[in-house]
Motif scaffolding. Sequence first.
Motif, mmCIF file in Angstrom:
data_model
loop_
_atom_site.group_PDB
_atom_site.id
_atom_site.type_symbol
_atom_site.label_atom_id
_atom_site.label_comp_id
_atom_site.label_asym_id
_atom_site.label_seq_id
_atom_site.Cartn_x
_atom_site.Cartn_y
_atom_site.Cartn_z
ATOM 1 N N MET A 152 64.071 16.878 26.830
ATOM 2 C CA MET A 152 64.484 17.272 25.493
ATOM 3 C C MET A 152 64.796 18.770 25.424
ATOM 4 S SD MET A 152 62.395 16.922 21.907
ATOM 5 C CE MET A 152 61.256 18.241 22.382
ATOM 6 N N GLU A 153 63.934 19.605 26.013
ATOM 7 C CA GLU A 153 64.144 21.057 25.967
ATOM 8 C C GLU A 153 65.379 21.458 26.770
ATOM 9 O OE1 GLU A 153 62.652 23.175 24.013
ATOM 10 O OE2 GLU A 153 61.434 21.535 23.217
ATOM 11 N N SER A 154 65.647 20.747 27.860
ATOM 12 C CA SER A 154 66.850 21.034 28.638
ATOM 13 C C SER A 154 68.103 20.671 27.858
ATOM 14 C CB SER A 154 66.810 20.269 29.960
ATOM 15 O OG SER A 154 67.955 20.542 30.745
ATOM 16 N N VAL A 155 68.088 19.536 27.168
ATOM 17 C CA VAL A 155 69.230 19.160 26.329
ATOM 18 C C VAL A 155 69.473 20.240 25.275
ATOM 19 C CG1 VAL A 155 70.082 17.494 24.636
ATOM 20 C CG2 VAL A 155 68.970 16.688 26.723
ATOM 21 N N LYS A 156 68.418 20.740 24.680
ATOM 22 C CA LYS A 156 68.554 21.821 23.698
ATOM 23 C C LYS A 156 69.226 23.042 24.321
ATOM 24 C CE LYS A 156 64.517 20.736 20.774
ATOM 25 N NZ LYS A 156 63.169 21.213 20.360
ATOM 26 N N ASP A 157 68.809 23.383 25.541
ATOM 27 C CA ASP A 157 69.386 24.540 26.238
ATOM 28 C C ASP A 157 70.888 24.368 26.436
ATOM 29 O OD1 ASP A 157 66.969 25.844 26.443
ATOM 30 O OD2 ASP A 157 66.671 25.400 28.575
ATOM 31 N N GLU A 158 71.291 23.207 26.934
ATOM 32 C CA GLU A 158 72.707 23.001 27.250
ATOM 33 C C GLU A 158 73.558 22.985 25.990
ATOM 34 O OE1 GLU A 158 72.967 23.494 30.375
ATOM 35 O OE2 GLU A 158 70.802 23.211 30.518
ATOM 36 N N ILE A 159 73.036 22.438 24.915
ATOM 37 C CA ILE A 159 73.754 22.455 23.629
ATOM 38 C C ILE A 159 73.904 23.890 23.140
ATOM 39 C CG2 ILE A 159 73.517 21.882 21.179
ATOM 40 C CD1 ILE A 159 72.324 19.186 22.072
ATOM 41 N N ARG A 160 72.836 24.666 23.263
ATOM 42 C CA ARG A 160 72.876 26.068 22.820
ATOM 43 C C ARG A 160 73.915 26.851 23.632
ATOM 44 N NH1 ARG A 160 68.010 27.253 24.020
ATOM 45 N NH2 ARG A 160 67.167 26.296 22.130
ATOM 46 N N LEU A 161 73.937 26.632 24.940
ATOM 47 C CA LEU A 161 74.892 27.336 25.791
ATOM 48 C C LEU A 161 76.322 26.926 25.463
ATOM 49 C CD1 LEU A 161 73.006 27.194 29.211
ATOM 50 C CD2 LEU A 161 73.479 29.233 27.845
ATOM 51 N N ALA A 162 76.542 25.645 25.210
ATOM 52 C CA ALA A 162 77.888 25.175 24.865
ATOM 53 C C ALA A 162 78.369 25.832 23.580
ATOM 54 C CB ALA A 162 77.888 23.655 24.717
ATOM 55 N N LYS A 163 77.480 25.937 22.605
ATOM 56 C CA LYS A 163 77.848 26.565 21.333
ATOM 57 C C LYS A 163 78.080 28.060 21.503
ATOM 58 C CE LYS A 163 75.576 23.537 17.944
ATOM 59 N NZ LYS A 163 74.521 23.484 16.897
ATOM 60 N N ASP A 164 77.158 28.729 22.188
ATOM 61 C CA ASP A 164 77.229 30.187 22.316
ATOM 62 C C ASP A 164 78.441 30.650 23.112
ATOM 63 O OD1 ASP A 164 74.920 30.338 20.852
ATOM 64 O OD2 ASP A 164 73.603 30.823 22.550
ATOM 65 N N THR A 165 78.866 29.839 24.079
ATOM 66 C CA THR A 165 80.003 30.226 24.931
ATOM 67 C C THR A 165 81.324 29.643 24.436
ATOM 68 O OG1 THR A 165 79.677 28.333 26.433
ATOM 69 C CG2 THR A 165 78.518 30.401 26.966
ATOM 70 N N GLY A 166 81.272 28.777 23.428
ATOM 71 C CA GLY A 166 82.494 28.090 23.008
ATOM 72 C C GLY A 166 83.072 27.281 24.146
ATOM 73 N N PHE A 167 82.214 26.520 24.814
ATOM 74 C CA PHE A 167 82.605 25.802 26.026
ATOM 75 C C PHE A 167 83.859 24.971 25.806
ATOM 76 C CE2 PHE A 167 81.791 22.156 29.059
ATOM 77 C CZ PHE A 167 82.087 22.886 30.196
ATOM 78 N N LEU A 168 84.810 25.095 26.718
ATOM 79 C CA LEU A 168 86.113 24.449 26.575
ATOM 80 C C LEU A 168 86.125 23.007 27.060
ATOM 81 C CD1 LEU A 168 88.313 27.398 27.922
ATOM 82 C CD2 LEU A 168 87.840 26.827 25.525
ATOM 83 N N GLY A 169 85.158 22.645 27.878
ATOM 84 C CA GLY A 169 85.144 21.311 28.455
ATOM 85 C C GLY A 169 84.336 20.322 27.642
ATOM 86 N N HIS A 170 84.105 19.173 28.261
ATOM 87 C CA HIS A 170 83.312 18.108 27.639
ATOM 88 C C HIS A 170 82.000 17.984 28.397
ATOM 89 C CE1 HIS A 170 82.629 14.167 25.605
ATOM 90 N NE2 HIS A 170 81.930 13.953 26.713
ATOM 91 N N ILE A 171 80.886 18.019 27.671
ATOM 92 C CA ILE A 171 79.564 17.858 28.273
ATOM 93 C C ILE A 171 79.131 16.400 28.158
ATOM 94 C CG2 ILE A 171 77.113 18.404 28.041
ATOM 95 C CD1 ILE A 171 77.931 21.147 27.035
ATOM 96 N N HIS A 172 78.661 15.861 29.274
ATOM 97 C CA HIS A 172 78.059 14.526 29.245
ATOM 98 C C HIS A 172 76.629 14.643 29.739
ATOM 99 C CE1 HIS A 172 77.646 10.198 29.360
ATOM 100 N NE2 HIS A 172 77.142 10.308 30.586
ATOM 101 N N ILE A 173 75.677 14.260 28.899
ATOM 102 C CA ILE A 173 74.276 14.266 29.293
ATOM 103 C C ILE A 173 73.984 12.933 29.979
ATOM 104 C CG2 ILE A 173 71.888 14.545 28.551
ATOM 105 C CD1 ILE A 173 73.663 16.989 27.989
ATOM 106 N N GLY A 174 73.730 13.000 31.270
ATOM 107 C CA GLY A 174 73.521 11.781 32.034
ATOM 108 C C GLY A 174 72.122 11.216 31.864
ATOM 109 N N HIS A 175 71.990 9.940 32.082
ATOM 110 C CA HIS A 175 70.728 9.186 32.080
ATOM 111 C C HIS A 175 69.692 9.711 31.077
ATOM 112 C CE1 HIS A 175 69.585 12.488 34.657
ATOM 113 N NE2 HIS A 175 70.012 11.940 35.784
ATOM 114 N N THR A 176 70.059 9.757 29.804
ATOM 115 C CA THR A 176 69.075 10.142 28.791
ATOM 116 C C THR A 176 67.962 9.099 28.765
ATOM 117 O OG1 THR A 176 70.492 9.105 27.134
ATOM 118 C CG2 THR A 176 70.593 11.490 27.303
ATOM 119 N N SER A 177 66.732 9.575 28.758
ATOM 120 C CA SER A 177 65.584 8.670 28.782
ATOM 121 C C SER A 177 64.685 8.845 27.569
ATOM 122 C CB SER A 177 64.761 8.906 30.061
ATOM 123 O OG SER A 177 64.209 10.219 30.066
#
Length: 262
Positions: free
Chosen positions: A163-188
């Motif tokens: 959960m905390e890692s997902v939060k990190d990646e979402i925060r980074l995508a927002k902060d950098t204005g990430f141009l690509g598509h993020i897929h979170i694999g094997h959510t458990s």
Amino acid sequence: MYIDPHVHLRDWDEAYKETITHGLYVADIAGYTAVFDVGNTKPPVLMRDDVTRRFEIAKNANSPVKYGVYMILTKDRKQIGDAVETCKEFYPWVALKLFAGDSTNNYGVVGYEDQGLIFKWLNEFGFNGIMMIHCEKQEHFRYAWDPQNPITHAYARPWESEMESVKDEIRLAKDTGFLGHIHIGHTSVPESVYLVNEVKSQGVNISCGVTPHHLVFDMDKLRGEDGISYKMNPPLRPRSMVNELMQCLRDGLIDIIETDHA
């Protein structure tokens, strides 16, 4: 068209586990049109030449199943640049994979600042493709693993780490204005699914997948005589989470089912 976007066909030094040829054979029997193979292999898929070697094996397999591959991201800016160019050259059959925590063969980029640099560099190289992320935050790991007692694996890599890692990646995508598509694999963890759907509604280009084993099995499987056979990353979760994850699927909150076949 049926696509499995998350398989591990190993080959090379780990051909005793699985091979591209056999994996494509199995995928054909199962009715898949295409598979995407994660390159955390030995040696890893890092550069263009590694990709073309994998493609050559797949071609020689003479399978009707189309073969795509994920290149592994490292902390090396030059490697990232080569990976982006390779993705553009072979689009859509090459994508990127970021291990935000170590897993099989330990190719993780575990530091938050280092992950931020990867997001930044990908933008600078104009990457607008797919980056799958393995989300487990290592600072939440516990020194609990005992091979003689497989249930300890679920305690060593607790649900909070995902959960905390997902939060990190979402925060980074927002902060950098990430141009690509993020897929979170094997959510458990159901909370991971809720986080993805929350930011998706805000316009973040993100999706999540779940495996059949995380939808069906719970961590009590690790307690049995063959408990070691149920060891995986991320680990199986408590029954309450498994049931809630299944409800997320029923509610349309999960984008895709991926096998994580290995």
